[in-house]
Design a protein around this motif. Structure first.
Motif, PDB file in Angstrom:
ATOM      1  N   GLN A   1      28.385  34.893 -12.661  1.00 20.39           N
ATOM      2  CA  GLN A   1      28.215  34.327 -11.339  1.00 20.39           C
ATOM      3  C   GLN A   1      28.799  32.912 -11.313  1.00 20.39           C
ATOM      4  N   VAL A   2      29.777  32.711 -10.424  1.00 26.58           N
ATOM      5  CA  VAL A   2      30.388  31.385 -10.307  1.00 26.58           C
ATOM      6  C   VAL A   2      29.432  30.449  -9.560  1.00 26.58           C
ATOM      7  N   ARG A   3      29.281  29.253 -10.104  1.00 25.60           N
ATOM      8  CA  ARG A   3      28.480  28.235  -9.429  1.00 25.60           C
ATOM      9  C   ARG A   3      29.327  26.986  -9.259  1.00 25.60           C
ATOM     10  N   LEU A   4      29.322  26.473  -8.034  1.00 27.01           N
ATOM     11  CA  LEU A   4      30.102  25.277  -7.706  1.00 27.01           C
ATOM     12  C   LEU A   4      29.179  24.244  -7.080  1.00 27.01           C
ATOM     13  N   VAL A   5      29.244  23.024  -7.578  1.00 23.90           N
ATOM     14  CA  VAL A   5      28.389  21.960  -7.062  1.00 23.90           C
ATOM     15  C   VAL A   5      29.248  20.746  -6.753  1.00 23.90           C
ATOM     16  N   GLU A   6      29.298  20.383  -5.466  1.00 22.69           N
ATOM     17  CA  GLU A   6      30.087  19.228  -5.038  1.00 22.69           C
ATOM     18  C   GLU A   6      29.267  17.950  -5.082  1.00 22.69           C
ATOM     19  N   SER A   7      29.964  16.845  -5.232  1.00 25.09           N
ATOM     20  CA  SER A   7      29.342  15.532  -5.160  1.00 25.09           C
ATOM     21  C   SER A   7      30.402  14.515  -4.763  1.00 25.09           C
ATOM     22  N   GLY A   8      29.936  13.333  -4.370  1.00 23.28           N
ATOM     23  CA  GLY A   8      30.863  12.240  -4.108  1.00 23.28           C
ATOM     24  C   GLY A   8      31.112  11.913  -2.657  1.00 23.28           C
ATOM     25  N   GLY A   9      30.518  12.659  -1.739  1.00 19.55           N
ATOM     26  CA  GLY A   9      30.708  12.343  -0.334  1.00 19.55           C
ATOM     27  C   GLY A   9      29.965  11.067   0.052  1.00 19.55           C
ATOM     28  N   GLY A  10      30.188  10.632   1.294  1.00 20.43           N
ATOM     29  CA  GLY A  10      29.502   9.439   1.761  1.00 20.43           C
ATOM     30  C   GLY A  10      30.145   8.889   3.009  1.00 20.43           C
ATOM     31  N   LEU A  11      29.753   7.659   3.345  1.00 21.12           N
ATOM     32  CA  LEU A  11      30.264   6.952   4.518  1.00 21.12           C
ATOM     33  C   LEU A  11      31.251   5.891   4.069  1.00 21.12           C
ATOM     34  N   VAL A  12      32.414   5.877   4.705  1.00 19.35           N
ATOM     35  CA  VAL A  12      33.443   4.913   4.342  1.00 19.35           C
ATOM     36  C   VAL A  12      34.182   4.481   5.612  1.00 19.35           C
ATOM     37  N   GLN A  13      34.700   3.273   5.595  1.00 26.02           N
ATOM     38  CA  GLN A  13      35.478   2.801   6.732  1.00 26.02           C
ATOM     39  C   GLN A  13      36.890   3.369   6.687  1.00 26.02           C
ATOM     40  N   ALA A  14      37.507   3.459   7.848  1.00 23.19           N
ATOM     41  CA  ALA A  14      38.892   3.915   7.914  1.00 23.19           C
ATOM     42  C   ALA A  14      39.765   3.063   6.993  1.00 23.19           C
ATOM     43  N   GLY A  15      40.656   3.731   6.280  1.00 24.45           N
ATOM     44  CA  GLY A  15      41.505   3.063   5.310  1.00 24.45           C
ATOM     45  C   GLY A  15      40.929   3.037   3.908  1.00 24.45           C
ATOM     46  N   GLY A  16      39.670   3.417   3.785  1.00 23.57           N
ATOM     47  CA  GLY A  16      39.014   3.408   2.484  1.00 23.57           C
ATOM     48  C   GLY A  16      39.277   4.664   1.677  1.00 23.57           C
ATOM     49  N   SER A  17      38.586   4.759   0.542  1.00 22.82           N
ATOM     50  CA  SER A  17      38.792   5.869  -0.389  1.00 22.82           C
ATOM     51  C   SER A  17      37.463   6.467  -0.811  1.00 22.82           C
ATOM     52  N   LEU A  18      37.515   7.746  -1.140  1.00 18.79           N
ATOM     53  CA  LEU A  18      36.395   8.451  -1.752  1.00 18.79           C
ATOM     54  C   LEU A  18      36.957   9.437  -2.767  1.00 18.79           C
ATOM     55  N   ARG A  19      36.144   9.756  -3.756  1.00 19.83           N
ATOM     56  CA  ARG A  19      36.527  10.767  -4.743  1.00 19.83           C
ATOM     57  C   ARG A  19      35.437  11.831  -4.782  1.00 19.83           C
ATOM     58  N   LEU A  20      35.819  13.043  -4.459  1.00 17.29           N
ATOM     59  CA  LEU A  20      34.898  14.164  -4.513  1.00 17.29           C
ATOM     60  C   LEU A  20      35.072  14.900  -5.836  1.00 17.29           C
ATOM     61  N   SER A  21      33.963  15.417  -6.344  1.00 17.85           N
ATOM     62  CA  SER A  21      34.003  16.211  -7.564  1.00 17.85           C
ATOM     63  C   SER A  21      33.318  17.547  -7.338  1.00 17.85           C
ATOM     64  N   CYS A  22      33.795  18.550  -8.050  1.00 18.68           N
ATOM     65  CA  CYS A  22      33.220  19.889  -7.991  1.00 18.68           C
ATOM     66  C   CYS A  22      33.002  20.353  -9.422  1.00 18.68           C
ATOM     67  N   ALA A  23      31.748  20.533  -9.789  1.00 20.46           N
ATOM     68  CA  ALA A  23      31.409  21.035 -11.116  1.00 20.46           C
ATOM     69  C   ALA A  23      31.350  22.556 -11.051  1.00 20.46           C
TER      70      ALA A  23
END
Length: 120
Positions: A1-23
């Motif tokens: 059974q494949v399990r995927l768990v995301e993390s790293g979302g949030g609130l950011v201002q335009a022009g900013g950066s975020l990094r999402l991860s999927c385990a």
């Protein structure tokens, strides 16, 4: 059974950066394509953002993220990441990690999603 768990979302201002991860767990992913998709507020369907072939790292991007987002995978850690730069308010949505076995035409496994909100 494949399990995927995301993390790293949030609130950011335009022009900013975020990094999402999927385990990812539950399988050997060498014959999988992993993807990031998103669902914008008020829309029913998820749209394609980027994909990566696990074995050779071949990537594919939606036109609206080319040059801004980068998908990558770490085989040692079994993670898939999405580096998002120069974020725009229209990038707001729930981001989902998906896994597709090469033997199937559709993504059969999904994570729970992570919220990304970009303020103007």
């Amino acid at each position: 059974q494949v399990r995927l768990v995301e993390s790293g979302g949030g609130l950011v201002q335009a022009g900013g950066s975020l990094r999402l991860s999927c385990a990812a767990s539950g399988r050997t992913f060498s014959r999988y394509t992993m993807g990031w998709f998103r669902q914008a507020p008020g829309k029913e369907e998820r749209e394609f953002v980027a994909t990566i072939a696990w074995n050779n790292g071949f990537t594919n991007y939606a036109e609206f993220v080319k040059g801004r987002f980068t998908i990558s995978r770490d085989s040692a850690k079994n993670t898939v990441s999405l580096q998002m730069n120069s974020l725009k308010p229209e990038d707001t949505g729930v981001y989902y990690c998906g896994a597709r076995a090469w033997s199937t035409p559709k993504y059969g496994s999904w994570g729970q999603g992570t919220q990304v909100t970009v303020s103007s």
